[in-house]
Structure formats: structure tokens, C-alpha cells
Design a protein around this motif. Structure first.
Motif, PDB file in Angstrom:
ATOM      1  N   GLY A  41      -1.855 -13.378  10.933  1.00  0.00           N
ATOM      2  CA  GLY A  41      -0.462 -13.739  11.169  1.00  0.00           C
ATOM      3  C   GLY A  41       0.041 -13.045  12.412  1.00  0.00           C
ATOM      4  N   PRO A  42       1.183 -13.476  12.923  1.00  0.00           N
ATOM      5  CA  PRO A  42       1.740 -12.854  14.134  1.00  0.00           C
ATOM      6  C   PRO A  42       2.142 -11.412  13.878  1.00  0.00           C
ATOM      7  CG  PRO A  42       3.307 -14.394  13.154  1.00  0.00           C
ATOM      8  CD  PRO A  42       2.028 -14.562  12.406  1.00  0.00           C
ATOM      9  N   SER A  43       2.283 -10.646  14.958  1.00  0.00           N
ATOM     10  CA  SER A  43       2.725  -9.257  14.827  1.00  0.00           C
ATOM     11  C   SER A  43       4.055  -9.196  14.081  1.00  0.00           C
ATOM     12  CB  SER A  43       2.884  -8.620  16.212  1.00  0.00           C
ATOM     13  OG  SER A  43       1.638  -8.500  16.841  1.00  0.00           O
ATOM     14  N   GLY A  44       4.158  -8.223  13.196  1.00  0.00           N
ATOM     15  CA  GLY A  44       5.387  -8.060  12.443  1.00  0.00           C
ATOM     16  C   GLY A  44       5.513  -8.939  11.218  1.00  0.00           C
ATOM     17  N   CYS A  45       4.384  -9.533  10.778  1.00  0.00           N
ATOM     18  CA  CYS A  45       4.455 -10.443   9.631  1.00  0.00           C
ATOM     19  C   CYS A  45       4.245  -9.730   8.296  1.00  0.00           C
ATOM     20  CB  CYS A  45       3.442 -11.576   9.784  1.00  0.00           C
ATOM     21  SG  CYS A  45       1.721 -11.051   9.612  1.00  0.00           S
ATOM     22  N   GLY A  46       4.033  -8.428   8.319  1.00  0.00           N
ATOM     23  CA  GLY A  46       3.911  -7.682   7.060  1.00  0.00           C
ATOM     24  C   GLY A  46       2.509  -7.565   6.512  1.00  0.00           C
ATOM     25  N   LYS A  47       1.487  -7.903   7.318  1.00  0.00           N
ATOM     26  CA  LYS A  47       0.099  -7.827   6.843  1.00  0.00           C
ATOM     27  C   LYS A  47      -0.249  -6.419   6.362  1.00  0.00           C
ATOM     28  CE  LYS A  47      -1.825  -9.093  10.780  1.00  0.00           C
ATOM     29  NZ  LYS A  47      -0.648  -9.291  11.657  1.00  0.00           N
ATOM     30  N   SER A  48      -0.037  -5.454   7.248  1.00  0.00           N
ATOM     31  CA  SER A  48      -0.387  -4.070   6.910  1.00  0.00           C
ATOM     32  C   SER A  48       0.518  -3.527   5.808  1.00  0.00           C
ATOM     33  CB  SER A  48      -0.308  -3.182   8.155  1.00  0.00           C
ATOM     34  OG  SER A  48      -1.303  -3.546   9.089  1.00  0.00           O
ATOM     35  N   THR A  49       1.768  -3.944   5.786  1.00  0.00           N
ATOM     36  CA  THR A  49       2.684  -3.517   4.736  1.00  0.00           C
ATOM     37  C   THR A  49       2.158  -3.954   3.371  1.00  0.00           C
ATOM     38  OG1 THR A  49       4.595  -3.601   6.217  1.00  0.00           O
ATOM     39  CG2 THR A  49       5.041  -3.697   3.854  1.00  0.00           C
ATOM     40  N   ALA A  50       1.727  -5.213   3.265  1.00  0.00           N
ATOM     41  CA  ALA A  50       1.176  -5.719   2.000  1.00  0.00           C
ATOM     42  C   ALA A  50      -0.066  -4.931   1.592  1.00  0.00           C
ATOM     43  CB  ALA A  50       0.852  -7.198   2.134  1.00  0.00           C
ATOM     44  N   LEU A  51      -0.937  -4.667   2.564  1.00  0.00           N
ATOM     45  CA  LEU A  51      -2.175  -3.938   2.265  1.00  0.00           C
ATOM     46  C   LEU A  51      -1.873  -2.512   1.809  1.00  0.00           C
ATOM     47  CD1 LEU A  51      -5.227  -4.828   2.582  1.00  0.00           C
ATOM     48  CD2 LEU A  51      -5.274  -3.253   4.521  1.00  0.00           C
ATOM     49  N   ASN A  52      -0.912  -1.877   2.477  1.00  0.00           N
ATOM     50  CA  ASN A  52      -0.563  -0.497   2.117  1.00  0.00           C
ATOM     51  C   ASN A  52       0.087  -0.412   0.734  1.00  0.00           C
ATOM     52  OD1 ASN A  52      -1.553   0.921   4.364  1.00  0.00           O
ATOM     53  ND2 ASN A  52       0.246   0.381   5.572  1.00  0.00           N
ATOM     54  N   ILE A  53       0.803  -1.453   0.336  1.00  0.00           N
ATOM     55  CA  ILE A  53       1.354  -1.487  -1.029  1.00  0.00           C
ATOM     56  C   ILE A  53       0.216  -1.630  -2.036  1.00  0.00           C
ATOM     57  CG2 ILE A  53       2.796  -2.805  -2.632  1.00  0.00           C
ATOM     58  CD1 ILE A  53       4.626  -3.451  -0.223  1.00  0.00           C
ATOM     59  N   ALA A  54      -0.769  -2.495  -1.720  1.00  0.00           N
ATOM     60  CA  ALA A  54      -1.934  -2.645  -2.607  1.00  0.00           C
ATOM     61  C   ALA A  54      -2.730  -1.350  -2.704  1.00  0.00           C
ATOM     62  CB  ALA A  54      -2.822  -3.786  -2.119  1.00  0.00           C
ATOM     63  N   ALA A  55      -2.764  -0.590  -1.607  1.00  0.00           N
ATOM     64  CA  ALA A  55      -3.501   0.675  -1.601  1.00  0.00           C
ATOM     65  C   ALA A  55      -2.750   1.781  -2.334  1.00  0.00           C
ATOM     66  CB  ALA A  55      -3.772   1.112  -0.164  1.00  0.00           C
ATOM     67  N   GLY A  56      -1.461   1.555  -2.600  1.00  0.00           N
ATOM     68  CA  GLY A  56      -0.652   2.579  -3.233  1.00  0.00           C
ATOM     69  C   GLY A  56      -0.072   3.576  -2.252  1.00  0.00           C
ATOM     70  N   LEU A  57      -0.123   3.244  -0.954  1.00  0.00           N
ATOM     71  CA  LEU A  57       0.419   4.133   0.083  1.00  0.00           C
ATOM     72  C   LEU A  57       1.894   3.865   0.344  1.00  0.00           C
ATOM     73  CD1 LEU A  57      -2.578   3.946   2.587  1.00  0.00           C
ATOM     74  CD2 LEU A  57      -2.136   5.690   0.843  1.00  0.00           C
ATOM     75  N   LEU A  58       2.362   2.693  -0.054  1.00  0.00           N
ATOM     76  CA  LEU A  58       3.773   2.324   0.043  1.00  0.00           C
ATOM     77  C   LEU A  58       4.225   1.778  -1.303  1.00  0.00           C
ATOM     78  CD1 LEU A  58       4.246   0.304   3.393  1.00  0.00           C
ATOM     79  CD2 LEU A  58       5.218   2.546   2.861  1.00  0.00           C
ATOM     80  N   LYS A  59       5.498   1.933  -1.595  1.00  0.00           N
ATOM     81  CA  LYS A  59       6.089   1.342  -2.792  1.00  0.00           C
ATOM     82  C   LYS A  59       6.760   0.019  -2.420  1.00  0.00           C
ATOM     83  CE  LYS A  59       5.494   4.794  -5.789  1.00  0.00           C
ATOM     84  NZ  LYS A  59       4.702   4.641  -7.026  1.00  0.00           N
ATOM     85  N   ALA A  60       6.650  -0.975  -3.271  1.00  0.00           N
ATOM     86  CA  ALA A  60       7.374  -2.229  -3.076  1.00  0.00           C
ATOM     87  C   ALA A  60       8.852  -2.010  -3.383  1.00  0.00           C
ATOM     88  CB  ALA A  60       6.805  -3.315  -3.982  1.00  0.00           C
ATOM     89  N   SER A  61       9.708  -2.718  -2.620  1.00  0.00           N
ATOM     90  CA  SER A  61      11.146  -2.690  -2.911  1.00  0.00           C
ATOM     91  C   SER A  61      11.475  -3.637  -4.062  1.00  0.00           C
ATOM     92  CB  SER A  61      11.943  -3.083  -1.665  1.00  0.00           C
ATOM     93  OG  SER A  61      11.613  -2.262  -0.572  1.00  0.00           O
ATOM     94  N   GLY A  62      10.655  -4.659  -4.234  1.00  0.00           N
ATOM     95  CA  GLY A  62      10.814  -5.619  -5.322  1.00  0.00           C
ATOM     96  C   GLY A  62       9.480  -6.257  -5.625  1.00  0.00           C
ATOM     97  N   GLY A  63       9.332  -6.783  -6.846  1.00  0.00           N
ATOM     98  CA  GLY A  63       8.048  -7.339  -7.262  1.00  0.00           C
ATOM     99  C   GLY A  63       7.036  -6.232  -7.497  1.00  0.00           C
ATOM    100  N   GLU A  64       5.764  -6.622  -7.700  1.00  0.00           N
ATOM    101  CA  GLU A  64       4.743  -5.603  -7.928  1.00  0.00           C
ATOM    102  C   GLU A  64       3.363  -6.122  -7.551  1.00  0.00           C
ATOM    103  OE1 GLU A  64       4.387  -4.388 -12.009  1.00  0.00           O
ATOM    104  OE2 GLU A  64       3.697  -6.353 -12.698  1.00  0.00           O
TER     105      GLU A  64
END
Length: 259
Positions: A41-64
Motif C-alpha cells: 500500500g502507499p506510504s502512510g496506509c497503516g501497514k506497519s501499524t497493523a503489524l505492530n499491533i499483531a506483534a503486541g508492540l502497539l495497542k489498538a484504539s478500537g477492535g482487536e
């Protein structure tokens, strides 16, 4: 078949001065056990954010995100993370880097050595087991990082542009090596990349994300046989899928505002 990883309406906001930034908007995706999924996806599309949530390095603001039906609440040994930066300990040899996670797990020395040597050989670094990272090329450092991730026996590999900083030839070699290892080990892989060719070459499915805010755009099946070869990479079938992914990434409609 029960999915291995489930993103269920995952949203992530980052607080900024004077407001907040919606990085991921109601992102949902199921990844099957043993599947190799690439995400583009284009830069800024949240790819790494999604991966980091799956890794447990970030918390989701909503959903799980769940793994085997259990919510991800932090990092865990069943999930191995490989970053674009090699993240090796510079004062440790290749062998000691690969043994590091095993030492934390409490494996005895002889068992650590046995496991580490197996995976060092698997990634083709057998003759460099005693070398320090500063003496290795970029590709060799990344192979060491992959061996370290495999050594602790994760059932899931989360890979964030692991080949992004490498030259083209090394990148292709590591793609082939990763697929060869995956075909033997059959771990579940979620692999982030900016490279459309890489995304198609590696994956069972390509997940295309849209930016502003990050959300699922399209999922494209890669109906090409394994093992993947140069012949497949040059085939009309590969080109057709690549062109479809390229169009999905770079010819997106503007996002609708969700308020």
C-alpha cells in the motif's frame, strides 16, 4: 479452518499536538494457519501499524487482534518479529545472536548450540557463526536476524520490510531463501513490503491497503505454484497479477471521510 491471525475492525489513533491522527480505520483480515500473506500500500496506509499491533508492540484504539482465538495483549514467543533494521547485538557473534532468545527461554547450553547451528546452516551462514555483525554484509545480517527469529520456534513470523534496504540481487536471493525455508517449516507469515513484485512473488494472497486513513482496499489471490522460480517471475500469469496489484495500489479512489 480456523484462522491463525484475525484483525477484527482494528482502529488505531495517534495523539498529536492539537488533535489526533487516524492511522488505521476498521481494518479486518483473517490469515490462515501456514499462509504467506504480503501487505502492500502507499506510504502512510497503516501497514506497519497493523503489524505492530499483531506483534503486541502497539495497542489498538478500537477492535482487536487475536491469535488462535486469544486476544493479543503484548509480545509473545509464538510471534517472531523481523524488522527492516537488522536489530542484532553488535558485540555478539552470529551464533550468540541466534542463541539469545533461546537463552531467555532457559534452554540449556548444549540444546541452544544445537538449535542455533541448525538455523545458522539453514540460512547459509555456517562458516560465519563466530563472526561479529560488523564483518557481515547487509544480506548476511538479515539472514542472521531471520535465523534468530526462527530459532525460538515462533508459529507466526511478522516481517516489516525485511529486505527493503538491500540491493536487488541480495533481495531476490533472500526472497528465494525465505520461501525455501517457509516451504519446509510452514509457519504463518505476514510480510510488509513496498515492492509489488516482491509481494506477488512471495505470497498466497496480497493484501492491498489504502491510505488516509489506513484501511483494507482489496485482497488479491496469487494463483501461482510453489516453488516460485525465475520462470514464474517472468511468466505472463505473474505479470497479470502484478499489474492488478500495481493498479490497486497506485490508482486508488480518494478516501471517504468518516468524521
Amino acid at each position: 479452518m480456523t484462522p491463525k491471525i484475525v484483525f477484527d475492525n482494528v482502529t488505531r489513533r495517534f495523539d498529536l499536538k492539537g488533535g489526533s491522527f487516524l492511522a488505521l480505520d476498521r481494518f479486518s483480515l483473517d490469515v490462515a494457519d501456514g499462509e504467506f500473506v504480503t501487505v502492500v500500500g502507499p506510504s502512510g496506509c497503516g501497514k506497519s501499524t497493523a503489524l505492530n499491533i499483531a506483534a503486541g508492540l502497539l495497542k489498538a484504539s478500537g477492535g482487536e487482534v487475536t491469535v488462535d482465538g486469544k486476544p493479543v495483549e503484548g509480545p509473545g514467543p509464538e510471534r517472531g518479529m523481523i524488522f527492516q533494521q537488522y536489530a542484532l547485538f553488535p558485540w555478539l557473534s552470529v551464533r550468540d545472536n541466534v542463541e539469545f532468545g533461546l537463552r531467555i527461554k532457559g534452554e540449556p547450553p548444549a540444546r541452544r548450540r544445537e538449535i542455533a547451528e541448525r538455523f545458522i546452516d539453514l540460512v547459509g551462514l555456517g562458516q560465519f557463526a563466530d563472526a561479529l555483525p560488523k564483518t557481515l554484509s547487509g544480506g548476511m545480517k538479515q539472514r542472521c536476524a531471520i535465523a534468530r527469529a526462527y530459532a525460538v520456534d515462533p508459529v507466526i513470523l511478522l516481517m516489516d520490510e525485511p529486505f527493503g534496504a538491500l540491493d536487488a540481487l541480495t533481495r531476490v536471493q533472500l526472497q528465494d531463501q525465505l520461501l525455501e525455508t517457509w516451504s519446509r517449516e510452514r509457519r504463518t507469515v505476514m510480510f510488509i513490503t513496498h515492492d509489488v513484485d516482491e509481494a506477488v512473488y512471495l505470497a498466497n494472497r496480497v493484501v492491498v491497503m489504502a491510505a488516509g486513513p489506513g484501511r483494507l482496499q482489496e485482497i488479491i489471490e496469487v494463483d501461482l505454484p510453489y516453488p516460485r522460480t525465475e520462470e514464474i517471475r517472468l511468466s505472463p500469469e505473474f505479470t497479470a497479477i502484478r499489474n492488478r496489484v500495481w493498479h490497486a495500489v497506485y490508482h486508488q479512489q480518494p478516501a471517504q471521510s468518516h468524521g
